[in-house]
Design an enzyme around this catalytic site. Structure first.
Site, short mmCIF file in Angstrom:
data_model
loop_
_atom_site.label_atom_id
_atom_site.label_comp_id
_atom_site.label_asym_id
_atom_site.label_seq_id
_atom_site.Cartn_x
_atom_site.Cartn_y
_atom_site.Cartn_z
CD GLN A 206 5.34 -5.31 4.87
OE1 GLN A 206 5.47 -5.18 6.08
NE2 GLN A 206 5.78 -4.40 4.02
CB CYS A 366 3.35 0.12 -3.60
SG CYS A 366 4.67 1.33 -3.67
#
Length: 407
Positions: A206, A366
């Protein structure tokens, strides 16, 4: 050097998928933390390789394979430069998940022993938890949870300091949370871990989209990311490892390309990084990842992040006062906004948004341990990219308000 710019209209023109409609509504794509849309330079790069220059790499002697090999290794150099690393320290993988499994099964499996500890933050993506659980079972090592401050969704550094000890051999940490956008203090974490003799594995999936990463300055031992969140295709990613660590690690997969010579008496393996790249690689993916980086390097990244922060603030201001809506671990200036609605299942909200043309993510993302820590089953996540507009956010706010009214 070409000056970097940020012109939203120009950027949107190179993303053809943004012109699509869903459920009879113009698409508003707000799920870029799951996977980003792809710009034309990346799409054309893939098409160019398959339509006019397809060949395998590091095999044969004809001109097509020589050209493909040169482009493939030039792409590795682009990724290495992007990370502030040397080329020999960059390994091609299918993504961050495969990279983390490679580290666990190669470095971890050969170094860990019973009683050793792997310290993992509570906010990690499953990809940075499950591989360590598997290798712990194989070696007798122990996975230790480093908890978060649940009110702010930040890592509890006091608890981290207590848990970090002479038994800690590996610290696995996400650079930025995929759920809340929390930016972990990895600089401090790396320093503290090294002071205890532990190595640090950073999941940068990310982060590489939103900030400059210099693995040398960070002193990261391993750093991984996936291409598909960086405007490149799925199925390609990279693993950075310090040279001495990669050289000490055995291969994970066996096959072609990663060997110097094979006999039935034994095999001589290639030097790193080739010894970790068995079989025919994703050549088109590697070229496209480099193209995505080249395209990003034409943009004013600070202006892009300022634009994203402005849109995040607009979204928060538009939904924060909705009755029974709770923002989850809001990090000002991040690219994501996660929320729940009291008494309503997160997937119901996402479905109603989808019916209005708004694509967001709902679920546990997740990150089951993070959901458990927050005592929720899941949440809705809106994730913003540099190609989103104020109109996108206005439509999202209106859609959320309408969904809340219905539910």
């Amino acid at each position: 050097m070409t000056s970097r710019t940020f012109h939203l209209d120009s950027i949107r023109r190179v993303f053809p998928s943004l012109n699509h409609s869903i459920n009879g509504q113009p698409l508003v794509y707000l799920d870029s933390a799951a996977t980003a849309q792809k710009p034309l330079p990346v799409i054309e790069c893939i098409s160019d390789y398959y339509s006019g220059a397809t060949a395998n790499v590091h095999r044969g002697s004809h001109s097509l394979t020589a050209t493909a090999t040169n482009r493939f290794e030039a792409a590795r150099k682009t990724v290495a430069t992007f990370l502030g690393a040397s080329e020999e320290c960059v390994v091609w993988t299918r993504g961050a998940t495969e990279a983390l499994n490679l580290i666990a099964q190669s470095y971890g499996r050969q170094t860990l022993k019973p009683g050793d500890e792997i310290l993992i933050s509570e906010m990690e993506h499953h990809a940075n938890i499950v591989p360590w659980q598997l290798v712990a079972e194989q070696t007798g090592a122990k996975v230790v949870k480093s908890p978060i401050n649940t009110d702010r969704c930040t890592l509890d550094m006091r608890a981290f300091d207590v848990l970090l000890n002479e038994k800690t051999k590996i610290v696995a940490i996400g650079h930025i949370s995929n759920v809340t956008g929390t930016r972990n203090p990895i600089e401090t974490i790396i320093q503290k871990a090294h002071a205890h003799g532990a190595i640090v594995v950073v999941d940068g999936a990310q982060a590489v989209v939103h900030e400059e990463v210099d693995v040398a300055a960070l002193d990261a031992d391993f750093y991984v990311f996936s291409g598909h969140k960086l405007f490149a295709p799925a199925g390609i990613g990279a693993l950075y490892g310090k040279a001495e660590l990669l050289e000490s690690m055995p291969p994970w997969h066996g096959g072609g390309k990663m060997v110097e010579r094979v006999t039935f008496e034994g095999t001589q393996f290639s030097a790193s990084p080739a010894k970790f790249e068995a079989g025919t690689p994703n050549v088109a993916g590697a070229l496209a990842l480099a193209k995505a980086i080249d395209w990003l390097n034409t943009l004013d990244k600070k202006a892009a992040e300022a634009h994203i922060a402005t849109l995040q603030k607009q979204l928060v201001e538009g939904i924060k006062d909705i009755d029974d809506l709770s923002l989850i671990g809001l990090q000002a200036g991040a690219s994501v906004v996660a929320f729940t609605l009291k008494g309503v299942h997160h997937s119901d909200i996402a479905t109603l948004l989808d019916q209005q043309g708004i694509a967001v993510r709902s679920g546990h993302h997740c990150a089951h341990p993070l959901m458990d820590a927050l005592n929720i089953k899941g949440c809705v996540r809106v994730s913003i990219a540099l190609y989103n507009t104020q109109e996108d956010i206005e439509r999202c706010i209106a859609a959320i308000q309408k969904a809340c009214d219905i539910l």
